[in-house]
Design an enzyme around this catalytic site. Structure first.
Site, PDB file in Angstrom:
ATOM      1  CG  HIS A  44      -2.017  -1.013   1.124  1.00  0.00           C
ATOM      2  ND1 HIS A  44      -2.643  -1.559   2.209  1.00  0.00           N
ATOM      3  CD2 HIS A  44      -2.609  -1.568   0.031  1.00  0.00           C
ATOM      4  CE1 HIS A  44      -3.580  -2.416   1.793  1.00  0.00           C
ATOM      5  NE2 HIS A  44      -3.568  -2.443   0.487  1.00  0.00           N
ATOM      6  CB  ALA A  45       1.370   3.709  -2.727  1.00  0.00           C
ATOM      7  NE  ARG A  46      -4.114   5.021   2.481  1.00  0.00           N
ATOM      8  CZ  ARG A  46      -5.412   5.303   2.366  1.00  0.00           C
ATOM      9  NH1 ARG A  46      -5.798   6.297   1.591  1.00  0.00           N
ATOM     10  NH2 ARG A  46      -6.306   4.608   3.020  1.00  0.00           N
ATOM     11  CD  GLU A  47      -0.800   0.776   4.430  1.00  0.00           C
ATOM     12  OE1 GLU A  47      -0.126  -0.265   4.507  1.00  0.00           O
ATOM     13  OE2 GLU A  47      -2.045   0.779   4.371  1.00  0.00           O
TER      14      GLU A  47
ATOM     15  NE  ARG B 118      -6.187   0.189   0.354  1.00  0.00           N
ATOM     16  CZ  ARG B 118      -6.299  -0.384   1.545  1.00  0.00           C
ATOM     17  NH1 ARG B 118      -5.874   0.238   2.619  1.00  0.00           N
ATOM     18  NH2 ARG B 118      -6.807  -1.590   1.658  1.00  0.00           N
TER      19      ARG B 118
ATOM     20  CG  ASN C 163      -3.217  -7.107   1.699  1.00  0.00           C
ATOM     21  OD1 ASN C 163      -2.780  -8.226   1.413  1.00  0.00           O
ATOM     22  ND2 ASN C 163      -3.544  -6.770   2.942  1.00  0.00           N
TER      23      ASN C 163
ATOM     24  CB  SER D 116       1.531   1.872   8.720  1.00  0.00           C
ATOM     25  OG  SER D 116       1.247   2.965   7.894  1.00  0.00           O
TER      26      SER D 116
ATOM     27  CD  GLU E 129      -2.605  -2.683   9.252  1.00  0.00           C
ATOM     28  OE1 GLU E 129      -2.055  -1.566   9.142  1.00  0.00           O
ATOM     29  OE2 GLU E 129      -3.266  -3.216   8.336  1.00  0.00           O
TER      30      GLU E 129
END
Ligand SMILES: *[C@@H]1O[C@H](CO)[C@@H](O)[C@H](O)[C@H]1NC(C)=O
Length: 423
Positions: free
Chosen positions: A182-185, A236, A255, A309, A385
């Site tokens: 997930h790109a923004r994490e 994301r 995911n 996250s 997470e």
């Protein structure tokens, strides 16, 4: 001086332009029945969900983003369904501009000190790939960089193999870790890089490399990640355009793209949803990289962890229906072992970790890496997470070091568990 001034304004213009789309967007912390909160998935941008702090029956908390256009309508909806809410970020664009200037400052000071990769800021895809190649050059007997495939937009996805025996000792268990599906994490990649660092550079515990082989994919979704830096901090998904509707709504939730109960959830069928599962299972080249490396080491793979996250949780299978795999007790035990090690180093005001079945702790999900890797035969598989602290979604760069260090303690404890059972 003139050039500096011009650069400064160019930087400002870029920074303002980039976050414009979140001008006036607010973040709300919701609290309500798990069923209600779960039903928001796919309809709202949920930045994180976790069990409510006080363990009341089936209450969840979720952090959601509301644009000014839809805010009133959703707040009314929450009122009608016993969902309570509290505004926690007043203007998201402002928060992102603050984040940019912090990162810029940390990078400047890192540059002055002549370091390449540190634990107080975030790096770009190319810098991370260069760092991995440099490690392999410096530690040829321990580290191999594999270039398995390109992303949809043609970026090199890399992973490292860490082994004292060149992956040739077939008795050693393998641990596989991925980050940034997930790109923004953003905080997930520094955690993966720090794990590599502890195993290779600082070599803090030689048993962990003598007795275990490691595969670490620090940046699984480089297209999405670069897009979060250049265009949209909250992206994301991947950036693929090979599904119907992809002109308007590119990208797939990596995911939800694994072949385990894929295609069974209505909220993941819509290409514009942030949890879009894709046109078929394993449609995404980024996800096929994970599939292939898992399949390649299936005989020896003992543990798989996907770094996400945030929320302070170790989540295990089955997320699709809330029942437990046959080794549920071992999954819980290994999860608690890791969580306890992390909690022992946590900041005083940080929430403690929750360990449990993904669907029981949160809500149903299908097509996840955690469930697929368990189903194909890896015994211990988790979605991890990481913490967000009170900063919620975007972890300030100065907290990266705390998170990478405490998480390493958990990974090391998990690896010792693997040694004791499978070694
Ligand atoms: C729940 O899903 C798992 C696979 O994820 C499956 O093996 C199991 O049979 C399912 N259980 C029920 C009760 O449907």
């Amino acid at each position: 001086m003139k050039r500096v001034v011009i650069c400064f304004f160019a930087f400002l213009a870029l920074a303002y332009g980039r976050h414009e789309k979140y001008e006036g967007h607010q973040l709300f912390q919701l609290s309500g029945p798990a069923r209600e909160i779960g039903s928001l998935e796919g309809k709202l941008d949920i930045l994180s969900a976790k069990p409510a702090a006080r363990v009341e029956s089936n209450q969840l908390q979720a952090l959601v983003r509301l644009s000014p256009e839809v805010k009133q309508q959703w707040l009314r909806y929450f009122d009608e369904r016993q969902i309570t809410y509290k505004k926690v970020v007043d203007n998201l664009a402002e928060a992102f501009r603050d984040e940019d200037s912090q990162i810029e400052a940390a990078r400047e000071s890192a540059k002055r000190s002549g370091r390449n990769i540190g634990w107080d800021t975030y790096y770009r895809h190319q810098e991370i790939n260069d760092h991995l190649d440099a490690l392999a050059a410096q530690y040829p007997n321990l580290v191999t960089v594999i270039n398995p495939a390109l992303s949809y937009e043609g970026r090199q996805i890399k992973y490292v193999r860490i082994s004292t025996t060149r992956f040739e000792d077939l008795r050693k268990p393998v641990i596989i870790i991925d980050a940034m599906v997930h790109a923004r994490e953003w905080v997930t990649t520094p955690v993966a890089l720090y794990i590599i660092n502890q195993l290779v550079v600082d070599a803090v515990d030689s048993q962990l490399t003598q007795d275990i082989d490691w595969i670490i994919i620090p940046l699984a979704n480089p297209d999405g990640y670069e897009y979060t830096h250049d265009e949209d901090r909250l992206w994301r998904k991947t950036r693929s355009k090979s599904h119907p509707g992809s002109d308007q709504c590119p990208g797939v939730d990596g995911n939800r793209n694994f072949d385990h109960y894929w295609g069974t959830s209505e909220s993941s069928a819509n290409p514009c949803s942030i949890i879009y599962e894709g046109p078929s299972a394993f449609s995404e080249p980024e996800i096929r990289v994970i599939r292939d490396v898992v399949n390649q080491h299936l005989e020896r793979a003992a543990m798989y962890i996907s770094l996400h996250s945030y929320g302070n949780m170790f989540l295990y299978a089955w997320g699709n229906n809330g029942t437990l795999p046959s080794n549920g007790l071992a999954l819980h035990l290994a999860g608690v072992t890791m969580a306890t090690a992390i909690d022992s180093l946590a900041l005083d005001n940080a929430p403690r970790y929750v360990v449990g079945n993904a669907a029981q702790v949160l809500y149903f999900t299908s097509g996840t890496s955690r469930d697929w890797t368990r189903a194909v035969g890896i015994p211990l598989t988790y979605t991890l997470e990481l913490p967000g602290y009170e900063y919620l979604f975007e972890v300030p760069a100065q907290y990266v070091e705390q998170i990478v260090k405490e998480t390493w303690a958990g990974i090391a404890a998990g690896a010792h568990y693997v040694r004791s059972i499978f070694g």
